[in-house]
Design a protein around this motif. Structure first.
Motif, PDB file in Angstrom:
ATOM      1  N   VAL A  21       0.841  -1.200   0.000  1.00  0.00           N
ATOM      2  CA  VAL A  21       0.000   0.000   0.000  1.00  0.00           C
ATOM      3  C   VAL A  21       0.877   1.251   0.000  1.00  0.00           C
ATOM      4  CG1 VAL A  21      -1.748   1.318   1.266  1.00  0.00           C
ATOM      5  CG2 VAL A  21      -1.946  -1.164   1.100  1.00  0.00           C
ATOM      6  N   LEU A  22       1.984   1.207   0.739  1.00  0.00           N
ATOM      7  CA  LEU A  22       2.903   2.343   0.772  1.00  0.00           C
ATOM      8  C   LEU A  22       3.484   2.598  -0.622  1.00  0.00           C
ATOM      9  CD1 LEU A  22       4.380   4.421   2.576  1.00  0.00           C
ATOM     10  CD2 LEU A  22       6.204   2.729   2.839  1.00  0.00           C
ATOM     11  N   LYS A  23       3.845   1.545  -1.329  1.00  0.00           N
ATOM     12  CA  LYS A  23       4.416   1.701  -2.665  1.00  0.00           C
ATOM     13  C   LYS A  23       3.386   2.213  -3.660  1.00  0.00           C
ATOM     14  CE  LYS A  23       8.088  -1.796  -2.510  1.00  0.00           C
ATOM     15  NZ  LYS A  23       8.594  -3.068  -3.099  1.00  0.00           N
ATOM     16  N   GLU A  24       2.187   1.652  -3.617  1.00  0.00           N
ATOM     17  CA  GLU A  24       1.168   1.975  -4.612  1.00  0.00           C
ATOM     18  C   GLU A  24       0.435   3.277  -4.314  1.00  0.00           C
ATOM     19  OE1 GLU A  24       0.729   0.506  -7.385  1.00  0.00           O
ATOM     20  OE2 GLU A  24       2.094  -1.166  -7.051  1.00  0.00           O
ATOM     21  N   GLY A  25       0.272   3.607  -3.022  1.00  0.00           N
ATOM     22  CA  GLY A  25      -0.471   4.809  -2.665  1.00  0.00           C
ATOM     23  C   GLY A  25      -1.941   4.735  -3.065  1.00  0.00           C
ATOM     24  N   HIS A  26      -2.438   3.502  -3.208  1.00  0.00           N
ATOM     25  CA  HIS A  26      -3.812   3.323  -3.681  1.00  0.00           C
ATOM     26  C   HIS A  26      -4.283   1.928  -3.280  1.00  0.00           C
ATOM     27  CE1 HIS A  26      -7.180   2.981  -6.511  1.00  0.00           C
ATOM     28  NE2 HIS A  26      -7.129   4.305  -6.602  1.00  0.00           N
ATOM     29  N   VAL A  27      -5.449   1.835  -2.642  1.00  0.00           N
ATOM     30  CA  VAL A  27      -5.951   0.551  -2.159  1.00  0.00           C
ATOM     31  C   VAL A  27      -6.261  -0.390  -3.322  1.00  0.00           C
ATOM     32  CG1 VAL A  27      -7.881  -0.576  -0.973  1.00  0.00           C
ATOM     33  CG2 VAL A  27      -6.831   1.464   0.023  1.00  0.00           C
ATOM     34  N   GLY A  28      -6.877   0.133  -4.379  1.00  0.00           N
ATOM     35  CA  GLY A  28      -7.231  -0.709  -5.518  1.00  0.00           C
ATOM     36  C   GLY A  28      -6.008  -1.311  -6.183  1.00  0.00           C
ATOM     37  N   GLN A  32      -4.706  -5.332  -6.436  1.00  0.00           N
ATOM     38  CA  GLN A  32      -4.292  -6.046  -7.647  1.00  0.00           C
ATOM     39  C   GLN A  32      -2.930  -6.685  -7.460  1.00  0.00           C
ATOM     40  OE1 GLN A  32      -4.536  -3.097 -10.752  1.00  0.00           O
ATOM     41  NE2 GLN A  32      -6.735  -3.394 -11.055  1.00  0.00           N
ATOM     42  N   ARG A  33      -1.984  -5.945  -6.875  1.00  0.00           N
ATOM     43  CA  ARG A  33      -0.633  -6.480  -6.645  1.00  0.00           C
ATOM     44  C   ARG A  33      -0.672  -7.710  -5.732  1.00  0.00           C
ATOM     45  NH1 ARG A  33       3.824  -2.971  -6.345  1.00  0.00           N
ATOM     46  NH2 ARG A  33       4.840  -4.700  -5.237  1.00  0.00           N
ATOM     47  N   LEU A  34      -1.572  -7.689  -4.752  1.00  0.00           N
ATOM     48  CA  LEU A  34      -1.629  -8.754  -3.754  1.00  0.00           C
ATOM     49  C   LEU A  34      -2.607  -9.863  -4.128  1.00  0.00           C
ATOM     50  CD1 LEU A  34      -1.665  -6.415  -0.635  1.00  0.00           C
ATOM     51  CD2 LEU A  34       0.193  -7.976  -1.254  1.00  0.00           C
ATOM     52  N   ASN A  35      -3.298  -9.700  -5.279  1.00  0.00           N
ATOM     53  CA  ASN A  35      -4.329 -10.661  -5.699  1.00  0.00           C
ATOM     54  C   ASN A  35      -5.422 -10.803  -4.639  1.00  0.00           C
ATOM     55  OD1 ASN A  35      -3.162 -11.404  -8.230  1.00  0.00           O
ATOM     56  ND2 ASN A  35      -1.672 -12.672  -7.137  1.00  0.00           N
ATOM     57  N   LEU A  36      -5.813  -9.651  -4.092  1.00  0.00           N
ATOM     58  CA  LEU A  36      -6.879  -9.595  -3.110  1.00  0.00           C
ATOM     59  C   LEU A  36      -7.961  -8.647  -3.607  1.00  0.00           C
ATOM     60  CD1 LEU A  36      -4.765  -9.193   0.178  1.00  0.00           C
ATOM     61  CD2 LEU A  36      -5.876 -11.290  -0.626  1.00  0.00           C
ATOM     62  N   SER A  37      -9.105  -8.679  -2.963  1.00  0.00           N
ATOM     63  CA  SER A  37     -10.156  -7.714  -3.275  1.00  0.00           C
ATOM     64  C   SER A  37      -9.872  -6.424  -2.534  1.00  0.00           C
ATOM     65  CB  SER A  37     -11.524  -8.262  -2.857  1.00  0.00           C
ATOM     66  OG  SER A  37     -11.592  -8.364  -1.447  1.00  0.00           O
ATOM     67  N   PRO A  38     -10.346  -5.282  -3.051  1.00  0.00           N
ATOM     68  CA  PRO A  38     -10.160  -4.017  -2.321  1.00  0.00           C
ATOM     69  C   PRO A  38     -10.718  -4.058  -0.911  1.00  0.00           C
ATOM     70  CG  PRO A  38     -10.819  -3.580  -4.583  1.00  0.00           C
ATOM     71  CD  PRO A  38     -10.953  -5.069  -4.380  1.00  0.00           C
TER      72      PRO A  38
END
Length: 324
Positions: A21-28, A32-38
């Motif tokens: 989340v720190l790297k992406e700065g975006h939950v969505g 996607q990166r973690l293969n999880l739902s928002p």
């Protein structure tokens, strides 16, 4: 405190969630990166807030931003995860010839254009499955202090936005590994048969119309700082966002420019351009490869760091043979 927490009841996957989340700065995007739902990511952030007793990330119209506490934890969390990954990787050592990893390298275009050709040649022979993402690094707009112009790249490295930075860095904080890739200075560049090429004097340099490479459009650079100390100035007739456009423009105009010597040696001839020594003393720069010390525990990243060193040494050897 950690020693008061029962780690058996703590989901350490939350540290990975925090990192992404720190790297992406975006939950969505993190989802996607973690293969999880928002919603799963949001639920995890809720648990993380309870664990750390801090909001951790604050929502904005464009995503999320870390709190001051989250920024303090970024380094320690990255170190913990790097150590864990290093322990796990010992069971399956990094094999460059079989790897399909992708590394993000940040550099100004005048630097990346020098080291990328030999680096790609080495990758083609030794690690054909490895990919490179090249991110252009830029000094901040209005940043006229050379010594501090590239400090923002340390934030990029800390945040994991790039794996390795290669830039004219005078020094790096102790938490980084920094090695000199090569030394660079500047020359004057112009079209063939340009009047300045015939007589490259300081007086003529100041009367010429100049091109400056500046992504921000700021026309003032370190050349101007040097001229000011001599009580002189020049006219910046045009700024362009990158060196390639600069060379193309010089080939079609009477503008001249100060550009990195190695970059000019590799590409200027293709545009029918010539170079001359600058008619005044100008400082040289050490181009350094920089990576977080904690990240260098990753065998793959350490291998890439060493390969960049070899690529720049090869470029230096080729250039030396051409000038001998």
């Amino acid at each position: 405190m950690l020693n008061e927490i029962d780690l058996g009841r703590t989901d350490l996957n939350l540290l990975t969630l925090f990192e992404v989340v720190l790297k992406e700065g975006h939950v969505g995007r993190a989802a996607q990166r973690l293969n999880l739902s928002p919603s799963a990511v949001s639920h995890g952030l809720g648990r993380l807030r309870k664990l750390l007793n801090d909001p951790v990330f604050l929502r904005t119209p464009k995503g999320v931003v870390p709190t001051a506490r989250a920024l303090e934890l970024a380094g320690p969390v990255a170190e913990i995860l790097a150590r864990v990954r290093n322990v796990i990787s010992t069971a399956e050592p990094f094999d460059a010839a079989k790897s399909s990893r992708r590394f993000i390298i940040g550099a100004p275009d005048g630097v990346s254009s020098v080291f990328m050709p030999p680096l790609l040649a080495l990758l083609h022979k030794r690690a054909p499955g490895i990919d490179i993402g090249l991110q252009q690094l830029l000094p901040p707009q209005g940043g006229r202090q050379i010594e501090r112009a590239w400090e923002p790249l340390f934030d990029e490295l800390d945040a994991g936005a790039i794996d390795i930075a290669i830039a004219p860095v005078d020094s790096a904080p102790a938490r980084f590994v920094a090695e000199t890739a090569y030394d660079e200075d500047f020359v004057a560049v112009m079209r063939s048969r340009h009047p300045f090429a015939a007589r490259a004097t300081l007086e003529r340099f100041c009367t010429m119309r100049h091109l400056v490479v500046s992504m921000t459009g700021d026309p003032h650079g370190f050349v101007d700082d040097t001229l000011e100390k001599l009580g002189l100035s020049r006219r910046i007739a045009l700024t362009v966002p990158n060196f390639a456009m600069g060379l193309a423009t010089l080939s079609e105009t009477d503008l001249i420019a100060a550009m990195p010597r190695r970059y000019v040696a590799m590409y200027a001839r293709r545009f029918g351009l010539v170079s001359r020594e600058l008619p005044f003393p100008l400082r040289s720069f050490s181009i350094r490869a920089v990576a977080p010390r904690v990240a260098m525990m990753d065998a793959g990243l350490a291998w890439m760091f060493a390969l960049i060193r070899e690529a720049t040494e090869r470029e230096r050897s080729v250039r030396r043979r051409q000038t001998d």
